[in-house]
Design a protein around this motif. Structure first.
Motif, PDB file in Angstrom:
ATOM      1  N   HIS A 109       0.823  -1.212   0.000  1.00 29.69           N
ATOM      2  CA  HIS A 109       0.000   0.000   0.000  1.00 29.69           C
ATOM      3  C   HIS A 109       0.855   1.259   0.000  1.00 29.69           C
ATOM      4  O   HIS A 109       0.483   2.255  -0.623  1.00 29.69           O
ATOM      5  CB  HIS A 109      -0.945  -0.011   1.205  1.00 29.69           C
ATOM      6  N   ARG A 110       1.991   1.224   0.678  1.00 28.02           N
ATOM      7  CA  ARG A 110       2.863   2.407   0.686  1.00 28.02           C
ATOM      8  C   ARG A 110       3.427   2.701  -0.699  1.00 28.02           C
ATOM      9  O   ARG A 110       3.648   3.852  -1.065  1.00 28.02           O
ATOM     10  CB  ARG A 110       4.021   2.210   1.671  1.00 28.02           C
ATOM     11  N   ASP A 111       3.686   1.654  -1.476  1.00 30.80           N
ATOM     12  CA  ASP A 111       4.290   1.818  -2.799  1.00 30.80           C
ATOM     13  C   ASP A 111       3.261   2.122  -3.888  1.00 30.80           C
ATOM     14  O   ASP A 111       3.633   2.451  -5.018  1.00 30.80           O
ATOM     15  CB  ASP A 111       5.037   0.543  -3.208  1.00 30.80           C
ATOM     16  N   ALA A 112       1.982   2.006  -3.572  1.00 29.96           N
ATOM     17  CA  ALA A 112       0.947   2.119  -4.605  1.00 29.96           C
ATOM     18  C   ALA A 112       0.948   3.505  -5.248  1.00 29.96           C
ATOM     19  O   ALA A 112       1.224   4.509  -4.596  1.00 29.96           O
ATOM     20  CB  ALA A 112      -0.427   1.835  -3.993  1.00 29.96           C
ATOM     21  N   TRP A 113       0.639   3.515  -6.537  1.00 35.49           N
ATOM     22  CA  TRP A 113       0.456   4.779  -7.255  1.00 35.49           C
ATOM     23  C   TRP A 113      -0.248   4.476  -8.571  1.00 35.49           C
ATOM     24  O   TRP A 113      -0.173   3.360  -9.079  1.00 35.49           O
ATOM     25  CB  TRP A 113       1.777   5.492  -7.515  1.00 35.49           C
ATOM     26  N   ILE A 114      -0.948   5.480  -9.110  1.00 35.11           N
ATOM     27  CA  ILE A 114      -1.631   5.318 -10.397  1.00 35.11           C
ATOM     28  C   ILE A 114      -0.799   6.004 -11.470  1.00 35.11           C
ATOM     29  O   ILE A 114      -0.684   7.234 -11.482  1.00 35.11           O
ATOM     30  CB  ILE A 114      -3.044   5.930 -10.363  1.00 35.11           C
ATOM     31  N   PRO A 115      -0.189   5.243 -12.370  1.00 34.44           N
ATOM     32  CA  PRO A 115       0.618   5.868 -13.427  1.00 34.44           C
ATOM     33  C   PRO A 115      -0.263   6.509 -14.492  1.00 34.44           C
ATOM     34  O   PRO A 115      -1.458   6.203 -14.592  1.00 34.44           O
ATOM     35  CB  PRO A 115       1.405   4.688 -14.003  1.00 34.44           C
ATOM     36  N   SER A 116       0.333   7.394 -15.272  1.00 33.69           N
ATOM     37  CA  SER A 116      -0.388   7.972 -16.411  1.00 33.69           C
ATOM     38  C   SER A 116      -0.673   6.876 -17.433  1.00 33.69           C
ATOM     39  O   SER A 116      -0.093   5.787 -17.389  1.00 33.69           O
ATOM     40  CB  SER A 116       0.449   9.080 -17.055  1.00 33.69           C
ATOM     41  N   GLU A 117      -1.545   7.171 -18.372  1.00 36.06           N
ATOM     42  CA  GLU A 117      -1.926   6.155 -19.352  1.00 36.06           C
ATOM     43  C   GLU A 117      -0.736   5.718 -20.195  1.00 36.06           C
ATOM     44  O   GLU A 117      -0.564   4.532 -20.486  1.00 36.06           O
ATOM     45  CB  GLU A 117      -3.044   6.691 -20.250  1.00 36.06           C
ATOM     46  N   ASN A 118       0.111   6.662 -20.593  1.00 33.90           N
ATOM     47  CA  ASN A 118       1.286   6.323 -21.400  1.00 33.90           C
ATOM     48  C   ASN A 118       2.217   5.402 -20.614  1.00 33.90           C
ATOM     49  O   ASN A 118       2.698   4.384 -21.146  1.00 33.90           O
ATOM     50  CB  ASN A 118       2.035   7.590 -21.806  1.00 33.90           C
ATOM     51  N   THR A 119       2.464   5.738 -19.361  1.00 34.65           N
ATOM     52  CA  THR A 119       3.335   4.897 -18.531  1.00 34.65           C
ATOM     53  C   THR A 119       2.702   3.541 -18.279  1.00 34.65           C
ATOM     54  O   THR A 119       3.379   2.504 -18.305  1.00 34.65           O
ATOM     55  CB  THR A 119       3.623   5.613 -17.198  1.00 34.65           C
ATOM     56  N   ARG A 167       6.712  -7.270  -8.507  1.00 33.95           N
ATOM     57  CA  ARG A 167       6.433  -6.371  -7.377  1.00 33.95           C
ATOM     58  C   ARG A 167       5.649  -5.145  -7.843  1.00 33.95           C
ATOM     59  O   ARG A 167       5.961  -4.539  -8.869  1.00 33.95           O
ATOM     60  CB  ARG A 167       7.726  -5.947  -6.691  1.00 33.95           C
ATOM     61  N   HIS A 168       4.691  -4.765  -7.050  1.00 34.42           N
ATOM     62  CA  HIS A 168       3.728  -3.729  -7.384  1.00 34.42           C
ATOM     63  C   HIS A 168       4.235  -2.351  -6.960  1.00 34.42           C
ATOM     64  O   HIS A 168       4.943  -2.213  -5.983  1.00 34.42           O
ATOM     65  CB  HIS A 168       2.421  -4.061  -6.644  1.00 34.42           C
ATOM     66  N   GLY A 169       3.877  -1.319  -7.707  1.00 37.21           N
ATOM     67  CA  GLY A 169       3.989   0.051  -7.233  1.00 37.21           C
ATOM     68  C   GLY A 169       5.222   0.809  -7.678  1.00 37.21           C
ATOM     69  O   GLY A 169       5.975   0.395  -8.555  1.00 37.21           O
ATOM     70  N   SER A 170       5.409   1.955  -7.034  1.00 39.03           N
ATOM     71  CA  SER A 170       6.464   2.902  -7.380  1.00 39.03           C
ATOM     72  C   SER A 170       7.622   2.802  -6.398  1.00 39.03           C
ATOM     73  O   SER A 170       7.422   2.651  -5.199  1.00 39.03           O
ATOM     74  CB  SER A 170       5.887   4.325  -7.360  1.00 39.03           C
ATOM     75  N   ILE A 228      -4.996  12.269  -7.728  1.00 37.85           N
ATOM     76  CA  ILE A 228      -4.631  10.851  -7.790  1.00 37.85           C
ATOM     77  C   ILE A 228      -4.874  10.184  -6.442  1.00 37.85           C
ATOM     78  O   ILE A 228      -5.408   9.064  -6.366  1.00 37.85           O
ATOM     79  CB  ILE A 228      -3.163  10.692  -8.229  1.00 37.85           C
ATOM     80  N   THR A 229      -4.511  10.863  -5.369  1.00 34.68           N
ATOM     81  CA  THR A 229      -4.710  10.314  -4.026  1.00 34.68           C
ATOM     82  C   THR A 229      -6.197  10.093  -3.748  1.00 34.68           C
ATOM     83  O   THR A 229      -6.591   9.056  -3.196  1.00 34.68           O
ATOM     84  CB  THR A 229      -4.091  11.249  -2.978  1.00 34.68           C
ATOM     85  N   ASN A 230      -7.025  11.066  -4.104  1.00 42.98           N
ATOM     86  CA  ASN A 230      -8.468  10.907  -3.913  1.00 42.98           C
ATOM     87  C   ASN A 230      -9.002   9.713  -4.711  1.00 42.98           C
ATOM     88  O   ASN A 230      -9.867   8.966  -4.228  1.00 42.98           O
ATOM     89  CB  ASN A 230      -9.205  12.183  -4.339  1.00 42.98           C
ATOM     90  N   LYS A 231      -8.485   9.532  -5.922  1.00 44.49           N
ATOM     91  CA  LYS A 231      -8.907   8.396  -6.754  1.00 44.49           C
ATOM     92  C   LYS A 231      -8.524   7.073  -6.091  1.00 44.49           C
ATOM     93  O   LYS A 231      -9.305   6.097  -6.100  1.00 44.49           O
ATOM     94  CB  LYS A 231      -8.274   8.502  -8.144  1.00 44.49           C
ATOM     95  N   GLU A 255      -5.538   0.030  -4.994  1.00 46.97           N
ATOM     96  CA  GLU A 255      -5.381   1.482  -5.114  1.00 46.97           C
ATOM     97  C   GLU A 255      -5.361   1.947  -6.567  1.00 46.97           C
ATOM     98  O   GLU A 255      -5.931   2.997  -6.897  1.00 46.97           O
ATOM     99  CB  GLU A 255      -4.092   1.953  -4.428  1.00 46.97           C
ATOM    100  N   ASP A 256      -4.709   1.191  -7.445  1.00 46.59           N
ATOM    101  CA  ASP A 256      -4.630   1.626  -8.843  1.00 46.59           C
ATOM    102  C   ASP A 256      -5.886   1.294  -9.638  1.00 46.59           C
ATOM    103  O   ASP A 256      -6.004   1.664 -10.807  1.00 46.59           O
ATOM    104  CB  ASP A 256      -3.396   1.028  -9.535  1.00 46.59           C
ATOM    105  N   GLY A 257      -6.839   0.580  -9.016  1.00 47.25           N
ATOM    106  CA  GLY A 257      -8.108   0.279  -9.671  1.00 47.25           C
ATOM    107  C   GLY A 257      -8.048  -0.833 -10.684  1.00 47.25           C
ATOM    108  O   GLY A 257      -9.031  -1.104 -11.378  1.00 47.25           O
ATOM    109  N   ASN A 258      -6.918  -1.533 -10.774  1.00 47.05           N
ATOM    110  CA  ASN A 258      -6.745  -2.558 -11.804  1.00 47.05           C
ATOM    111  C   ASN A 258      -7.447  -3.867 -11.494  1.00 47.05           C
ATOM    112  O   ASN A 258      -7.744  -4.649 -12.394  1.00 47.05           O
ATOM    113  CB  ASN A 258      -5.250  -2.839 -12.016  1.00 47.05           C
ATOM    114  N   SER A 259      -7.689  -4.135 -10.223  1.00 47.37           N
ATOM    115  CA  SER A 259      -8.276  -5.435  -9.869  1.00 47.37           C
ATOM    116  C   SER A 259      -9.035  -5.329  -8.557  1.00 47.37           C
ATOM    117  O   SER A 259      -8.890  -4.363  -7.802  1.00 47.37           O
ATOM    118  CB  SER A 259      -7.180  -6.500  -9.766  1.00 47.37           C
TER     119      SER A 259
END
Length: 457
Positions: A29-39, A194-197, A230-233, A244-248
């Motif tokens: 959860h600490r590493d989670a982030w939503i990348p841009s569509e291109n990334t 491994r997940h995240g940023s 992004i944080t609110n999302k 967090e990233d909404g993928n699953s």
């Protein structure tokens, strides 16, 4: 003369405990982030390709490097030699980058000793190991959580030292930390799936704020609102039982979900406080009050935290000269100084300042200083009140007494600047008093102080 301090209330340490105390079973959860569509597309391609076969264009890589060649100098040492002679140098006993272990532990030791310039120098040596040293901007290199933490530390130190040109030049390569090579999945041979940023949330926040250090306040506020969206999302996704990233769909327990929401809600509040600070720097007090109201309306505060936020709103109203609105926000148990806590005494003192009642303000700050005798802001404010009451000599004696009693604590830039300003008001023959302060700095302080606060030119 430094003004009465009215901004310390916006320090996140007064509201939050460290997020590391949050009980989360992994770094997921600490590493989670939503990348841009291109990334996101590039990372998906890497994840579904044979390792090493998918190499992004240079434009999609983060390629930082040092712009400072050689080491930063110890300006306190140089000034003491220049003004006091070579013999004074024998009393200089501070750490340099070569006096500590050449690793993260050594970096921490330098920072704890107040040797920020030496810490910048050591960070440069450590980053050179990653191929990100001097002259390496725009050259590809691999990133790790450790290398990015080194960069966060270095840029934070440059910000504290107000080395704006270096800070601006060295931070630009990171943009908003959204390039694919900032994510773990970019290096499947090292991190598997491994997940995240790899970049910390604090690093994102710092990069967003950096434009405010060179006057681009609107850019900083725009950056912070981007992070906020992004944080609110991510919080919305968690509430919908998604990752967090909404993928699953989330596969963690109810307790883990609640801890994750708590983590990201706390981070959301930190963003709001950064927006408030930027608003105050650009004197957009209306925005600051609006965001403080938003902060207050969040549901996670206890009574003490609510009082702190209300106090902050009241102090911004004082910036605007609206004493009545400020008084409505401040919470006082009663009018007796000896039963108010430090925050309440400061609020009452600031209200008195706004009404030009400097003796009353002095009494409030003095009562607070009895509770917190090493609070530099209180002593500084007391000296300012004495000055406005025409007691210049007493103001000088107050600051000198505290510096003599505890030089390590009180030899801080705001105090030194005020002392030197008072010396100039007191007499035209003030150079010796300033040189005495330089002598104390040379003997008791690290290398982080901006020597210009002594006004020796």
């Amino acid at each position: 003369m430094s003004e009465i301090n009215t901004t310390e209330f916006l320090n996140t340490n007064t509201i939050f405990t460290s997020e590391r105390s949050t009980d989360i079973s992994s770094d997921y959860h600490r590493d989670a982030w939503i990348p841009s569509e291109n990334t996101r597309l590039i990372l998906r391609t890497i994840a579904t390709s044979t390792p090493g076969t998918c190499l992004p264009d240079r434009i999609n890589l983060t390629m930082p490097g040092l712009t400072l060649q050689g080491d930063m100098v110890d300006t306190t040492k140089e000034a003491s030699i220049h003004y006091l002679g070579d013999d004074e140098n024998i009393h200089r006993n501070v750490l340099t980058s070569s006096d500590v272990t050449q690793d993260e532990r050594g970096l921490r030791n330098l920072i704890q000793a107040g040797c920020y310039r030496a810490a910048v120098n050591l960070s440069g040596r450590l980053l050179a190991v990653y191929g990100q040293g001097y002259g390496k901007i725009n050259y590809p290199s691999k990133h790790t959580p450790h290398s990015l933490q080194l960069w966060f530390t270095r840029l934070s130190l440059l910000a504290k030292l107000r080395q704006i040109d270096i800070l601006k030049a060295e931070s630009q390569s990171f943009d908003n930390l959204d390039k694919p090579d900032i994510y773990f999945i970019f290096y499947p041979e090292l991190y598997g799936t491994r997940h995240g940023s790899m970049a910390s949330f604090s690093f994102r926040l710092l990069l967003a704020e950096i434009p405010s250090y060179y006057g681009k306040y609107k850019d900083a506020i725009d950056n912070l609102y981007h992070i906020l969206s992004i944080t609110n999302k991510m919080i919305d996704n968690l509430n919908l039982n998604l990752t967090e990233d909404g993928n699953s769909t989330a596969k963690f327990t109810t307790n883990e979900k609640q801890d994750a929401i708590k983590l990201w809600s706390g981070r959301r509040s930190r963003i709001l406080i950064s927006i408030i600070n930027c608003s105050l720097l650009t004197k957009n007090f209306i925005l600051a009050i609006e965001v403080l109201d938003d902060l207050l309306n969040l549901s996670e505060w206890n009574n003490e935290q609510i009082d702190i936020i209300k106090s902050a709103i009241g102090r911004v109203h004082l910036f605007l000269g609206d004493v009545l609105s400020a008084e409505k926000k401040f919470t006082f148990k009663n009018d007796k100084h000896d039963t108010l806590n430090v925050r309440e005494l400061i609020d009452r003192g600031l209200m008195a300042v706004a009404q030009n009642a400097f003796q009353e303000a002095f009494n409030c700050f003095k009562a607070a200083s009895i509770i917190e005798p090493t609070n530099i802001m209180l002593i500084n404010n007391m000296a300012v009140c004495l000055l406005y009451n025409g007691q210049l000599k007493t103001a000088v004696q107050l600051l000198e007494t505290n510096v003599t009693r505890n030089p390590i604590k009180f030899l801080q830039e705001p105090v030194l600047l005020n002392m030197c300003t008072l010396y100039e008001l007191h007499t035209t023959h003030c150079k010796q008093s300033k040189l005495h302060l330089l002598r104390q700095m040379n003997r008791y302080k690290g290398d982080a102080t901006d020597i210009s606060c002594l006004k020796l030119t």
